[in-house]
Write an enzyme that holds these catalytic residues in place. Structure first.
Site, PDB file in Angstrom:
ATOM      1  N   HIS A  65      13.268  -0.951   8.748  1.00  0.00           N
ATOM      2  CA  HIS A  65      12.240  -1.172   9.761  1.00  0.00           C
ATOM      3  C   HIS A  65      12.811  -2.022  10.888  1.00  0.00           C
ATOM      4  O   HIS A  65      13.647  -2.893  10.665  1.00  0.00           O
ATOM      5  CB  HIS A  65      11.018  -1.850   9.148  1.00  0.00           C
ATOM      6  CG  HIS A  65      10.159  -0.894   8.391  1.00  0.00           C
ATOM      7  ND1 HIS A  65      10.208   0.458   8.593  1.00  0.00           N
ATOM      8  CD2 HIS A  65       9.229  -1.096   7.425  1.00  0.00           C
ATOM      9  CE1 HIS A  65       9.329   1.050   7.800  1.00  0.00           C
ATOM     10  NE2 HIS A  65       8.727   0.130   7.075  1.00  0.00           N
ATOM     11  N   LYS A  92      -3.607  -5.099   9.776  1.00  0.00           N
ATOM     12  CA  LYS A  92      -3.941  -4.886  11.189  1.00  0.00           C
ATOM     13  C   LYS A  92      -5.340  -4.288  11.327  1.00  0.00           C
ATOM     14  O   LYS A  92      -6.048  -4.540  12.302  1.00  0.00           O
ATOM     15  CB  LYS A  92      -2.908  -3.957  11.842  1.00  0.00           C
ATOM     16  CG  LYS A  92      -3.111  -3.769  13.345  1.00  0.00           C
ATOM     17  CD  LYS A  92      -1.861  -3.219  14.010  1.00  0.00           C
ATOM     18  CE  LYS A  92      -1.628  -1.776  13.662  1.00  0.00           C
ATOM     19  NZ  LYS A  92      -2.559  -0.875  14.388  1.00  0.00           N
TER      20      LYS A  92
END
Length: 898
Positions: free
Chosen positions: A138, A561
């Site tokens: 990532h 999120k």
């Protein structure tokens, strides 16, 4: 007995001595590079920051020229890096020291094995336990490989510091070597000029195998079996640690991952492990000079020696060497065949054939007075072959569910089965897909219709996976993951594509279909989705063919999120409870793959506590978890750190499996009802601001370095799956990364404080209940400890300076909302914990932050000024890269990024 964390037993005075030496060297090197007046400003900045004179700090930073910013930014980015190295060295020393004096610490393997040995099912637990760290790439690994190599040199030198103090090593030479490497770092580009390619990420990951995993994993496995044997537990095929890999196979949102990169990843891994075997066999060849004039050998070793091409007259009686020469020749021929498709001599068909030859050597030694020769390198080589095979790490394939749907829709249309598949209801989709999977043997893609680029790409990847499994072994690719899984049809669509290339049929699945539930809503519905899947007779056959395991991946980043930290944690906890129960109901071993990031906002935090606080019965005997780009270097940068962190994983999993705490069985009904109430309120508070406030989008993009992060060359994957027009379209990683940079740490705490405060205000006795939960419930304790840690890394004075970047007053006013919640959260956390200050239970981290904070706080003010100048058009393109240097330095200081 309550054991303390190893970090909290470290000798902080040694770290402080090392940091002082490193700081003095860096200052001296920098002084020689700069004009006196510029260097004096560095000293002034340090004094102002130490005194927390933020106004004075801001004034001085504002006065710096762009040219002065270059070296000053580098100085304050390198300093926390050097502090990190010193702390890592100290931890490595402490690991060895505590083991040498046989001192227990939290998570120590010997202590854990002793505990499990008392259980009736000890052999079953230890034999079947499998913990799998899965390396990802990532886009949060901000360090260049060149910088990592240089820091490894400094790490090696600092490991010798205690010997220098004792006069065992020449102090002047040691000091000069240390100075030289720091000077090289000071003159080396800290950030990449160009964005990484997937091939670079593959190569970078392999460096960790060469430096740590190939040493630590076999060694830990050997210790694991030895400790079990010491308690009368004979383990045969135990593999407590195996490795996983996403790099080269994770194409969710990354268009640069293709069939070619999947093949390259697998073959690169193959090359690394085959080189390892080649080297280890040669070492044994050099050592095993045993002569048949003195000791006998087995019949099988004699036959291996007879077949060997090592015909030197000097080795006529050295049959072990001749046999090992034969083994090495086969390994080299196997490597050539696997990587280059070229037959160059007798080779091994499978890794098991190689293993059998090594066992023949071992048995011959045991039979002929060579027991002591089997310890150490030889036995660890045997473990390595069992663990790594010819493939090293199992590569996961991952793609978004919407891509699979589009591919299946195209296949069905081109085959004349249905022209509007995507418009069907969920029930109609499932009926159609099951009919194709159960009754229709034809290959839909066999039609002559031209395929879209998307479909051709997906089928090519799956075909490559099948070829690699046939060649390198079935375990090279075990899972294929569906991102944003929402329904049964998502899983069946993937099955259709796998059927096209022969990876599933009506009787078995050669890879496991793994849903990834990410959002709060999808996690809430995950039980329903899996119930439908497990009810299918076809799915039952697939699961049976995978040893009755069904893996489910849980998404920590997107759920955070989506609903905030508290809501994410609790939804994930409940989902595991429900999915574990449904697995038990259907007689299937449900195992979990935890998609954790490096930060608390993405599911990070102390690994041991994270695992031991999982729901009761949720850890069967397998657990997988992602190790994300930015923390791989911290946790696995050297063999000592790697061993320690792998030890923590294994010990935590075992402890959670065997420990039936009173709080687990007696408290959930009462505690869970409270959590449901508090979490619902926290979810609303979080959503009201993030998705309900019309100014929040502008606040985030104007008050953070998100634009610079999006252009930062720290990974091959784009920062968003599509053009960003709303918070929902932004990937979780740059979302968390940006809040870390602006020192708000928003995803790790927002919505926690007010929800608990409201609960406390309803009844004065509720604070006592929350304190009881904190004392007796591992999940709740881990949750609050993580919030405590995140708050300690935040700095709302600095966050206010970032808020000033917003031009509109209504947008800027959001800061006050965030600040109020931060203060409420801090007060509530301290009240529940019963502490007067943050990090009261973590003195090691507190001390670390205390002496590093002043340095990287300066970087925030430099970053702020650079952003202002950039927006005013006062920076050249080269000077804009200074923002990236500050991003790098702040991430280094915080010891995490995304």
């Amino acid at each position: 007995m309550s054991l303390q964390k190893l970090e909290n037993s470290s000798n902080k005075s040694v770290v402080q001595e090392e940091v002082l030496i490193l700081t003095e060297l860096l200052e001296d090197i920098t002084k020689n590079m700069l004009a006196p007046e510029t260097f004096e400003k560095i000293i002034q900045l340090k004094e102002l920051s130490t005194q927390e004179d933020y106004q004075g700090l801001n004034r001085l930073v504002t006065s710096l020229s762009n040219d002065e910013m270059v070296y000053i930014s580098r100085y304050f980015s390198i300093l926390p890096l050097l502090i990190n190295i010193s702390e890592d060295v100290d931890l490595a020393y402490e690991i060895n020291h505590q083991n040498n004096i046989d001192q227990d610490y939290l998570g120590k393997l010997s202590t854990t094995i002793k505990l499990v040995a008392e259980k009736e099912n000890a052999v079953e637990i230890l034999e079947h336990l499998n913990v799998v760290p899965v390396l990802t790439a990532h886009p949060t690994q901000v360090q260049r490989k060149s910088m990592l190599d240089l820091t490894n040199h400094i790490h090696s030198l600092l490991r010798k510091y205690r010997d220098v103090k004792l006069g065992l090593i020449n102090k002047d030479k040691w000091y000069n070597d240390l100075r030289r490497y720091i000077e090289i770092i000071m003159q080396t580009d800290m950030i990449r000029e160009k964005k990484l390619k997937v091939t670079n990420e593959i190569t970078n990951a392999m460096e960790y195998y060469n430096s740590s995993f190939l040493k630590a994993v076999p060694h830990l496995t050997t210790e694991y079996k030895r400790l079990a044997q010491a308690h009368g537990l004979n383990l045969k095929q135990a593999k407590p640690i195996t490795m996983g890999m996403w790099i080269g196979g994770d194409r969710d949102g990354n268009p640069f991952v293709t069939a070619k990169t999947l093949k390259q990843s697998a073959l690169t891994q193959c090359e690394v492990i085959m080189n390892y075997y080649d080297k280890k066999i040669y070492q044994l060849y050099r050592e095993f000079s045993l002569s048949t004039s003195i000791v006998n050998v087995s019949k099988q070793v004699r036959e291996m020696a007879r077949q060997s091409k090592d015909n030197s007259i000097y080795r006529e009686k050295e049959l072990y060497r001749r046999a090992l020469f034969d083994i090495q020749s086969k390994i080299q021929a196997t490597k050539t065949y696997l990587i280059e498709d070229e037959e160059v001599g007798t080779r091994y068909e499978t890794a098991n054939d190689f293993y059998k030859d090594l066992i023949a050597i071992r048995d011959s030694l045991l039979e002929n007075k060579g027991e002591s020769l089997i310890s150490g390198d030889f036995v660890e080589l045997l473990q390595a072959v069992e663990i790594f095979g010819f493939y090293l790490a199992s590569i996961d394939m991952r793609q978004d569910s919407s891509v699979y749907e589009a591919c299946v829709a195209e296949l069905l249309k081109s085959a004349g089965i249905h022209s509007r598949y995507s418009e069907l209801s969920e029930e109609e989709k499932c009926d159609l897909l099951l009919k194709e999977l159960e009754e229709d043997p034809r290959i839909l893609s066999a039609t002559h219709a031209e395929k879209s680029e998307l479909l051709a790409k997906e089928l090519a990847i799956f075909k490559t996976a099948r070829v690699l499994k046939d060649k390198l072994g079935d375990d090279v690719i075990r899972q294929t993951i569906i991102s944003h899984a929402t329904s049964l049809s998502d899983m069946l669509e993937l099955a259709i594509l796998l059927k096209e290339v022969g990876l599933v049929d009506t009787e078995r699945a050669r890879v496991q279909i793994v849903p990834l539930f990410e959002t709060i809503e999808d996690l809430d519905h995950s039980e329903e989705t899996m119930r439908k899947y497990l009810s299918l007779s076809l799915a039952k056959k697939w699961i049976d063919s995978r040893n009755n395991y069904q893996e489910i991946m849980l998404g920590y980043s997107d759920s955070n999120k989506d609903g905030g930290y508290l809501s994410s944690c609790w939804t994930l906890y409940k989902a595991q409870q429900q999915l574990t129960a449904i697995g038990d109901e259907f007689g299937v071993k449900v195992t979990f793959f935890h998609g954790r990031g490096g930060t608390v906002g993405r599911g990070g935090g102390p690994t041991y506590e994270a695992i031991t606080s999982q729901p009761l019965k949720s850890i069967k005997d397998r657990i997988r978890l992602t190790e994300q780009g930015e923390v791989i270097g911290n946790k696995y940068g050297n063999k000592d750190a790697a061993y320690y962190n792998l030890e923590m994983l294994v010990s935590a999993a075992i402890n959670r499996m065997i420990t039936q705490k009173k709080s687990d069985t007696n408290t959930p009904n009462r505690y869970e009802a409270i959590m449901d109430q508090v979490v619902d309120r926290s979810y609303d508070i979080y959503r009201d601001l993030v998705f309900g406030n019309e100014h929040f989008y502008d606040y985030f993009f104007e008050s953070s370095p998100i634009k610079a992060i999006s252009s930062f060359n720290i990974g091959s994957r784009p920062a968003a799956r599509k053009t960003i027009t709303e918070i929902g379209g932004l990937r979780a990683i740059p979302w968390v990364f940006s809040w870390s940079q602006s020192r708000v740490m928003f995803p790790g705490w927002y919505g926690v404080g007010s929800s608990f405060k409201e609960f406390i205000n309803k009844n004065p006795e509720n604070i006592a209940i929350l304190r009881d939960m904190y004392q007796n419930w591992p999940f709740f304790q881990s949750l609050l400890s993580n919030v405590d840690m995140v708050l300690s890394k935040s700095n709302m004075n600095i966050a206010f300076e970032y808020a000033k970047l917003c031009e509109d007053e209504q947008v800027k006013a959001i800061y006050e909302t965030i600040l109020n919640e931060w203060q409420v959260t801090k007060n509530v956390i301290l009240a529940i914990e019963g502490h007067d200050e943050l990090l009261a239970d973590n003195p090691y981290l507190k001390a670390s932050l205390d002496y590093r904070m002043p340095y990287f706080n300066i970087l925030n003010y430099i970053q702020l000024e650079l952003i202002k100048r950039q927006r005013r058009g006062e920076l050249s393109s080269d000077q804009e890269r200074l923002i990236h240097i500050t991003i790098n330095g702040i991430a280094t200081g915080l010891r995490n990024s995304g």
